[in-house]
Design a protein around this motif. Structure first.
Motif, short mmCIF file in Angstrom:
data_model
loop_
_atom_site.label_atom_id
_atom_site.label_comp_id
_atom_site.label_asym_id
_atom_site.label_seq_id
_atom_site.Cartn_x
_atom_site.Cartn_y
_atom_site.Cartn_z
N ASN A 1 -1.62 6.76 -2.79
CA ASN A 1 -1.21 6.94 -1.40
C ASN A 1 0.02 7.84 -1.30
O ASN A 1 0.10 8.72 -0.44
CB ASN A 1 -0.90 5.58 -0.76
N MET B 1 -2.84 3.36 7.00
CA MET B 1 -2.57 4.43 6.03
C MET B 1 -3.06 5.78 6.56
O MET B 1 -2.42 6.81 6.34
CB MET B 1 -3.24 4.11 4.69
N ASN C 1 -7.60 1.98 -0.56
CA ASN C 1 -7.01 1.04 0.39
C ASN C 1 -8.05 0.03 0.86
O ASN C 1 -9.16 0.41 1.23
CB ASN C 1 -6.46 1.79 1.61
N LEU D 1 -8.39 8.51 -0.01
CA LEU D 1 -7.49 7.64 0.74
C LEU D 1 -8.22 6.37 1.17
O LEU D 1 -7.65 5.27 1.15
CB LEU D 1 -6.95 8.38 1.96
N GLN E 1 0.81 -1.21 0.00
CA GLN E 1 0.00 0.00 0.00
C GLN E 1 0.86 1.27 0.00
O GLN E 1 0.46 2.29 -0.54
CB GLN E 1 -0.93 0.01 1.21
#
Length: 294
Positions: free
Chosen positions: A72, A210, A202, A198, A66
């Motif tokens: 990201n 994250m 993910n 975001l 990730q």
């Protein structure tokens, strides 16, 4: 937010793992879609049984994966220049208006308060408008959200450049008030939307981690911003230092525009990862039941 280590989600879900509402099915954690079931690889015939659970957990391999996702990296990178102007406004702007521009402390405080009010409006309206852009019937909503964030963030610097550099603010400081209010609205469109992005890129088990990275970068920028500006003041004086600080939103906007090249693929990759985990869980559940029957 759920714990970073694991997510337990019914299998009858969207490809993002949010529980499905058959009336208004969500497309992701951050944005709600007008479409039905998401994903390009799932059909009614291969949908896992409703009792299957999403039980994926985070590990170092997933975390490293990730951290290499372009969306990201872009979101983390934009946080540093994007938070420096906020630090400047909170720490120095009232004093600058009082000492350099001749306003009273109360008048300077009013200007910063108007900026804060504008930020409230920008946060609410930006989230609502970002949702509508994302769900645009003509498609391309994800890229359009990236353009929205990048454009509004960059434009938000212009009213403050005006407020820093002009010598007169008009009758009753009206130009200053309008500039601060407008800057607050524009610069606050990004935060609710960037958090939604975001979430979208993910899988559930990595979201908490994250977000921890994102929060740390955000805090470093807010805490370090005044220190950076203080160093610039020593080198160049207040006006130049504040102009450099505000230009952080220009850089932040340019970075956010880079999301347009990656966001579609990254969202699809996250959806596929969730679908694969749900399918594996369903197979494991089916195997366990067969063993019980035998």
């Amino acid at each position: 937010e759920p714990p970073a280590g694991a997510g337990t989600v019914p299998a009858e879900t969207t490809s993002y793992g949010a529980a499905r509402d058959t009336t208004h099915p969500p497309s992701s954690f951050g944005f709600r879609s007008r479409r039905g079931k998401r994903g390009t690889h799932a059909t009614p015939d291969d949908t896992p049984p409703a009792e299957a659970l999403y039980t994926a957990t985070i590990d170092s391999k997933k975390l490293w994966r990730q951290l290499r996702v372009p969306s990201n990296l872009i979101i983390l990178l934009q946080g540093l220049p994007g938070t420096v102007p906020w630090g400047m406004l909170n720490a120095y702007f009232v004093d600058y208006l009082h000492v350099q521009k001749g306003l009273s402390v109360e008048e300077g405080t009013l200007a910063v308060t108007l900026f804060g009010l504008g930020a409230v409006v920008g946060t609410v309206c930006g989230g609502v408008f970002g949702q509508r852009v994302y769900n645009r019937p003509s498609g391309g909503g994800k890229k359009s959200v990236a353009v929205l964030m990048g454009t509004t963030t960059a434009l938000g610097s212009l009213p403050l450049v005006f407020a820093i550099n002009v010598s007169k603010y008009g009758p009753g400081d009206a130009y200053l008030h309008v500039a601060c209010l407008l800057a607050g609205v524009l610069c606050a469109v990004t935060p609710p939307n960037v958090r939604a992005v975001l979430l979208n890129v993910n899988p559930p088990e990595t979201r908490g981690t994250m977000f921890a990275f994102y929060t740390q970068v955000d805090d470093v920028g807010k805490g370090g911003g005044p220190a950076v500006v203080a160093g610039l003041i020593v080198l160049y004086g207040r006006k130049v230092a504040f102009n450099i600080a505000v230009s952080g939103w220009l850089l932040c906007g340019a970075i956010l525009l880079a999301l347009t090249k990656h966001i579609d693929k990254d969202v699809e990759r996250a959806e596929q990862a969730v679908a694969a985990e749900v399918e594996n869980a369903a197979r494991r559940d089916g195997g366990d039941r067969d063993e019980e029957i035998l």
